[in-house]
Scaffold this motif. Structure first.
Motif, PDB file in Angstrom:
ATOM      1  N   GLY A 173       0.819  -1.214   0.000  1.00  8.28           N
ATOM      2  CA  GLY A 173       0.000   0.000   0.000  1.00  8.28           C
ATOM      3  C   GLY A 173       0.847   1.256   0.000  1.00  8.28           C
ATOM      4  O   GLY A 173       0.504   2.260  -0.653  1.00  8.28           O
ATOM      5  N   ALA A 174       1.980   1.212   0.721  1.00  3.82           N
ATOM      6  CA  ALA A 174       2.884   2.360   0.731  1.00  3.82           C
ATOM      7  C   ALA A 174       3.464   2.602  -0.660  1.00  3.82           C
ATOM      8  O   ALA A 174       3.643   3.754  -1.081  1.00  3.82           O
ATOM      9  N   PHE A 175       3.727   1.524  -1.385  1.00  3.76           N
ATOM     10  CA  PHE A 175       4.248   1.692  -2.742  1.00  3.76           C
ATOM     11  C   PHE A 175       3.164   2.173  -3.712  1.00  3.76           C
ATOM     12  O   PHE A 175       3.469   2.814  -4.714  1.00  3.76           O
ATOM     13  N   VAL A 176       1.911   1.870  -3.435  1.00  4.42           N
ATOM     14  CA  VAL A 176       0.824   2.452  -4.235  1.00  4.42           C
ATOM     15  C   VAL A 176       0.852   3.966  -4.082  1.00  4.42           C
ATOM     16  O   VAL A 176       0.777   4.715  -5.068  1.00  4.42           O
ATOM     17  N   LEU A 177       0.937   4.435  -2.848  1.00  6.58           N
ATOM     18  CA  LEU A 177       1.022   5.875  -2.600  1.00  6.58           C
ATOM     19  C   LEU A 177       2.247   6.474  -3.275  1.00  6.58           C
ATOM     20  O   LEU A 177       2.166   7.543  -3.908  1.00  6.58           O
ATOM     21  N   ALA A 178       3.388   5.800  -3.159  1.00  9.80           N
ATOM     22  CA  ALA A 178       4.621   6.321  -3.746  1.00  9.80           C
ATOM     23  C   ALA A 178       4.519   6.439  -5.262  1.00  9.80           C
ATOM     24  O   ALA A 178       4.976   7.425  -5.851  1.00  9.80           O
ATOM     25  N   ALA A 179       3.913   5.433  -5.898  1.00 10.10           N
ATOM     26  CA  ALA A 179       3.757   5.490  -7.354  1.00 10.10           C
ATOM     27  C   ALA A 179       2.808   6.604  -7.763  1.00 10.10           C
ATOM     28  O   ALA A 179       2.989   7.240  -8.813  1.00 10.10           O
ATOM     29  N   VAL A 180       1.801   6.869  -6.940  1.00 11.43           N
ATOM     30  CA  VAL A 180       0.833   7.924  -7.240  1.00 11.43           C
ATOM     31  C   VAL A 180       1.503   9.298  -7.248  1.00 11.43           C
ATOM     32  O   VAL A 180       1.215  10.143  -8.107  1.00 11.43           O
ATOM     33  N   VAL A 181       2.400   9.552  -6.300  1.00 13.82           N
ATOM     34  CA  VAL A 181       2.994  10.889  -6.163  1.00 13.82           C
ATOM     35  C   VAL A 181       4.326  11.022  -6.895  1.00 13.82           C
ATOM     36  O   VAL A 181       4.933  12.098  -6.865  1.00 13.82           O
ATOM     37  N   SER A 182       4.792   9.984  -7.562  1.00  9.79           N
ATOM     38  CA  SER A 182       6.129  10.038  -8.161  1.00  9.79           C
ATOM     39  C   SER A 182       6.241  10.865  -9.435  1.00  9.79           C
ATOM     40  O   SER A 182       7.291  11.461  -9.684  1.00  9.79           O
ATOM     41  N   PRO A 183       5.202  10.947 -10.303  1.00 12.71           N
ATOM     42  CA  PRO A 183       5.430  11.662 -11.564  1.00 12.71           C
ATOM     43  C   PRO A 183       5.098  13.153 -11.492  1.00 12.71           C
ATOM     44  O   PRO A 183       3.965  13.532 -11.207  1.00 12.71           O
ATOM     45  N   PRO A 184       6.066  14.041 -11.742  1.00 14.70           N
ATOM     46  CA  PRO A 184       5.752  15.464 -11.872  1.00 14.70           C
ATOM     47  C   PRO A 184       4.923  15.712 -13.126  1.00 14.70           C
ATOM     48  O   PRO A 184       4.988  14.955 -14.082  1.00 14.70           O
ATOM     49  N   ASP A 185       4.167  16.778 -13.091  1.00 18.29           N
ATOM     50  CA  ASP A 185       3.332  17.162 -14.235  1.00 18.29           C
ATOM     51  C   ASP A 185       3.837  18.515 -14.722  1.00 18.29           C
ATOM     52  O   ASP A 185       3.404  19.550 -14.241  1.00 18.29           O
ATOM     53  N   THR A 207      24.288  23.929 -16.094  1.00 17.86           N
ATOM     54  CA  THR A 207      24.961  24.756 -15.106  1.00 17.86           C
ATOM     55  C   THR A 207      24.299  24.565 -13.749  1.00 17.86           C
ATOM     56  O   THR A 207      23.170  24.070 -13.655  1.00 17.86           O
ATOM     57  N   PRO A 208      24.975  24.953 -12.651  1.00 20.25           N
ATOM     58  CA  PRO A 208      24.347  24.839 -11.325  1.00 20.25           C
ATOM     59  C   PRO A 208      23.007  25.567 -11.236  1.00 20.25           C
ATOM     60  O   PRO A 208      22.069  25.068 -10.603  1.00 20.25           O
ATOM     61  N   ALA A 209      22.904  26.733 -11.852  1.00 14.32           N
ATOM     62  CA  ALA A 209      21.638  27.471 -11.818  1.00 14.32           C
ATOM     63  C   ALA A 209      20.539  26.714 -12.561  1.00 14.32           C
ATOM     64  O   ALA A 209      19.389  26.652 -12.105  1.00 14.32           O
ATOM     65  N   GLU A 210      20.884  26.128 -13.705  1.00 19.46           N
ATOM     66  CA  GLU A 210      19.906  25.353 -14.460  1.00 19.46           C
ATOM     67  C   GLU A 210      19.485  24.108 -13.690  1.00 19.46           C
ATOM     68  O   GLU A 210      18.313  23.719 -13.702  1.00 19.46           O
ATOM     69  N   ASN A 211      20.427  23.478 -13.004  1.00 20.16           N
ATOM     70  CA  ASN A 211      20.087  22.318 -12.179  1.00 20.16           C
ATOM     71  C   ASN A 211      19.140  22.695 -11.047  1.00 20.16           C
ATOM     72  O   ASN A 211      18.257  21.921 -10.691  1.00 20.16           O
ATOM     73  N   LEU A 212      19.330  23.868 -10.479  1.00 22.71           N
ATOM     74  CA  LEU A 212      18.429  24.323  -9.421  1.00 22.71           C
ATOM     75  C   LEU A 212      17.018  24.506  -9.962  1.00 22.71           C
ATOM     76  O   LEU A 212      16.029  24.129  -9.307  1.00 22.71           O
ATOM     77  N   LEU A 213      16.900  25.059 -11.161  1.00 16.02           N
ATOM     78  CA  LEU A 213      15.579  25.223 -11.774  1.00 16.02           C
ATOM     79  C   LEU A 213      14.929  23.877 -12.049  1.00 16.02           C
ATOM     80  O   LEU A 213      13.740  23.673 -11.780  1.00 16.02           O
ATOM     81  N   VAL A 214      15.704  22.939 -12.605  1.00 11.76           N
ATOM     82  CA  VAL A 214      15.172  21.601 -12.897  1.00 11.76           C
ATOM     83  C   VAL A 214      14.724  20.924 -11.601  1.00 11.76           C
ATOM     84  O   VAL A 214      13.691  20.256 -11.553  1.00 11.76           O
ATOM     85  N   SER A 215      15.481  21.112 -10.538  1.00 10.19           N
ATOM     86  CA  SER A 215      15.130  20.500  -9.256  1.00 10.19           C
ATOM     87  C   SER A 215      13.843  21.070  -8.685  1.00 10.19           C
ATOM     88  O   SER A 215      13.089  20.353  -8.004  1.00 10.19           O
ATOM     89  N   TRP A 216      13.594  22.341  -8.946  1.00  4.91           N
ATOM     90  CA  TRP A 216      12.441  22.998  -8.337  1.00  4.91           C
ATOM     91  C   TRP A 216      11.172  22.867  -9.179  1.00  4.91           C
ATOM     92  O   TRP A 216      10.107  23.261  -8.751  1.00  4.91           O
ATOM     93  N   THR A 217      11.267  22.306 -10.366  1.00  6.00           N
ATOM     94  CA  THR A 217      10.081  22.158 -11.223  1.00  6.00           C
ATOM     95  C   THR A 217       9.505  20.749 -11.084  1.00  6.00           C
ATOM     96  O   THR A 217       9.365  20.037 -12.070  1.00  6.00           O
ATOM     97  N   GLY A 218       9.175  20.371  -9.869  1.00  2.00           N
ATOM     98  CA  GLY A 218       8.638  19.030  -9.636  1.00  2.00           C
ATOM     99  C   GLY A 218       7.189  19.043  -9.212  1.00  2.00           C
ATOM    100  O   GLY A 218       6.769  18.241  -8.373  1.00  2.00           O
ATOM    101  N   MET A 219       6.397  19.941  -9.792  1.00  2.00           N
ATOM    102  CA  MET A 219       4.989  20.036  -9.407  1.00  2.00           C
ATOM    103  C   MET A 219       4.201  18.808  -9.838  1.00  2.00           C
ATOM    104  O   MET A 219       4.349  18.345 -10.960  1.00  2.00           O
ATOM    105  N   ARG A 220       3.396  18.290  -8.925  1.00  2.00           N
ATOM    106  CA  ARG A 220       2.491  17.195  -9.255  1.00  2.00           C
ATOM    107  C   ARG A 220       1.157  17.793  -9.720  1.00  2.00           C
ATOM    108  O   ARG A 220       0.851  18.949  -9.431  1.00  2.00           O
ATOM    109  N   GLY A 221       0.364  16.964 -10.441  1.00  2.00           N
ATOM    110  CA  GLY A 221      -0.859  17.504 -10.991  1.00  2.00           C
ATOM    111  C   GLY A 221      -1.942  16.469 -11.182  1.00  2.00           C
ATOM    112  O   GLY A 221      -2.157  15.603 -10.344  1.00  2.00           O
TER     113      GLY A 221
END
Length: 530
Positions: free
Chosen positions: A111-123, A386-400
């Motif tokens: 059941g915990a892995f069901v929850l994990a799979a549900v929240v894993s993909p960013p939109d 670049t480090p700045a680009e990596n920071l942007l990629v890291s912060w664009t993890g919105m779920r939907g």
């Protein structure tokens, strides 16, 4: 339900218009206001079948994103895209699954892995569609777009496997790796077939309205055809989109109907409207669930505050997982680049290099094309953000909407007839993560991009240089001709662009931009009725 759905879509568009006039993010404003509206006494719940969301809302959004995305950019960034779209999804599922099973043992490991799979993909589709407005570099947008095209398929496969483990049902293929392989391969083949068939039919029609209507059907045809064969409808839609977009440079333009340029112009105006309506509805639907999610939680035997606390912990976990994965990949890419540079330095013999220059060749293996790359390829090149680009990629993890649709698709009961364990908890946590990432990351992303002040002048100069080269190719094709009102005049330019792309003399994206300019010019000088 039909009237309620119409009212929601109308209200969402009104809110989007208000946000646009005020210079605000329409998605954030829509979710916030819809969440407040959900507490109006007597307001009925808008509850849609998850299959309806997955089959009607998601395919056109993905298809539109694919049509506007360069297949060559997808291949160029394939390593990063697969790392985020598949590797990160698996990593997040594993970490969040074990973490959840430790915090909430009543869910059980499956059941915990069901929850994990549900929240894993960013939109990320909505985010990247406004990437240039936000201030994201083009390379970052390419990686995020590619990620959004493949991560849903990986997450939904993991979700199906985890749900089957809880319910006791048997999947079509029990091995998850073989299952994903089947879904990806069959979905890819079906998508290409559907796209090519529609391209062939459209080439014989010669009516922009009918051709656009056929194009609107492509994402649904690809999705449901794949789902009938238990393949990935998501991958089928993406493959169909690439098949349609590549058709412009895979065949001679002269073989297309004389009205093809009108079809392209019409569709260029059509798809943004479709995207706007669907995106506005998605945000409104997410916000309207707030009151009812809380009511479901209160009516269950689950402690409210402990579930909310679990949701906040999972929210933090998915954010940290993305940061850890992105920066691990960054370090690995830096190491690969260092190793590659050292090997190149060690393998270069100055005397051999002089001999190659004396022969007038670029070295072993062939010619150097006008793109400045041997044979038009980045042989051995390792792309490192670049480090700045990596920071942007890291912060664009919105779920939907994928997260909410998957949570809503959890069965009510398992094979024995007992209730699905922790279903309410999973749905509540999924809602907290989806809305939380949207409000936290989505609302601050433009400010972060502005604060980082990433210099995109080199990218902009490269784009303009590519367009200038494409314009030169088009101009050379009609040099000496003085009849800019004939269809042949414009067809010659488009044919020259197609030939140049296939010969790797101009970038496909640059050729596409210039082709749009040629289409607009032809529409301006050609009567509507020939």
């Amino acid at each position: 339900m039909d009237v309620q759905l119409l009212l929601v879509m109308t209200g969402a568009l009104v809110i989007a218009a208000f946000a646009h006039l005020r210079g605000l993010q329409a998605g954030i404003v829509t979710v916030t206001l819809a969440a407040a509206i959900s507490f109006i006494p007597g307001l009925p719940r808008l509850e849609l079948d998850p299959e309806l969301i997955l089959g009607v809302v998601i395919p056109p959004l993905l298809y539109s994103a694919t049509l506007n995305f360069s297949f060559f950019a997808f291949l160029k960034n394939l390593r990063s895209i697969l790392g985020l779209g598949v590797g990160l999804v698996i990593f997040t599922t594993v970490v969040v699954g074990f973490l959840t099973s430790w915090i909430a043992p009543e869910l059980g490991l499956a059941g915990a892995f069901v929850l994990a799979a549900v929240v894993s993909p960013p939109d990320s589709v909505t985010t990247v569609s406004h990437g240039r407005e936000i201030g994201l570099p083009r390379r970052t947008i390419s990686i995020l777009t590619g990620e959004s095209l493949v991560n849903d398929a990986a997450a939904l496969t993991l979700f199906a496997v985890a749900v089957a483990a809880v319910t006791g049902d048997r999947e079509f293929i029990e091995n998850p790796f073989l299952l994903f392989g089947w879904e990806a391969a069959v979905g890819l083949i079906l998508g290409v077939v559907v796209g090519r068939v529609v391209v062939g039919v459209r080439a014989k029609v010669g009516n922009p309205t009918i051709e656009s209507g056929l194009n609107l059907l492509v994402p649904f045809l690809a999705y449901f055809a794949a789902e009938q064969l238990q393949a990935s409808g998501i991958i089928a839609v993406v493959a169909a989109g690439f098949a349609v977009s590549l058709s412009h440079f895979g065949n001679r333009t002269s073989a297309l109907p004389a009205t093809a340029y009108r079809t392209r112009l019409q569709e260029a105006a059509l798809w943004p409207v479709v995207d706007l309506i669907l995106e506005a509805f998605v945000f409104a639907y997410m916000g309207l669930q707030l009151r009812f999610v809380l009511e479901d939680l209160a009516e269950s035997n689950t402690p409210t505050w402990s579930t909310i606390g679990l949701g906040l912990i999972v929210l933090l976990a998915v954010i940290l997982c993305r940061f850890a994965w992105v920066y691990f990949s960054y370090s690995r890419a830096q190491l690969s680049l260092l190793i590659y540079a050292r090997r190149m330095a060690a393998s270069i013999d100055p005397r051999a290099r002089r001999r190659r220059r004396g022969r007038g060749g670029p070295g072993r293996g062939g010619r150097t094309g006008p793109l400045g790359r041997q044979g038009g390829r980045n042989n051995g090149h390792v792309t490192v953000l670049t480090p700045a680009e990596n920071l942007l990629v890291s912060w664009t993890g919105m779920r939907g909407i994928i997260t909410l649709a998957a949570a809503g698709g959890i069965p009510l009961t398992i094979a024995s007839g007992a209730p699905f364990p922790g279903r309410t908890i999973i749905q509540t946590v999924a809602f907290i993560v989806a809305v939380g990432t949207l409000l936290l990351q989505g609302s601050t992303l433009p400010l972060l991009a502005k604060t980082l002040r990433i210099d995109t002048s080199a990218e902009d100069a490269e784009v303009e240089e590519g367009r200038a080269a494409a314009r030169a190719v088009a101009a050379a094709a009609v040099a000496g001709r003085d009849d800019p009102t004939s269809g042949e005049y414009f067809d010659l330019q488009r044919t020259a662009l197609t030939t140049a792309v296939r010969a790797r003399q101009v970038y496909p994206g640059s050729a596409r931009d210039v082709r749009c300019e040629i289409d607009a010019l032809q529409a301006g000088v050609t009567p509507l009725l020939d």
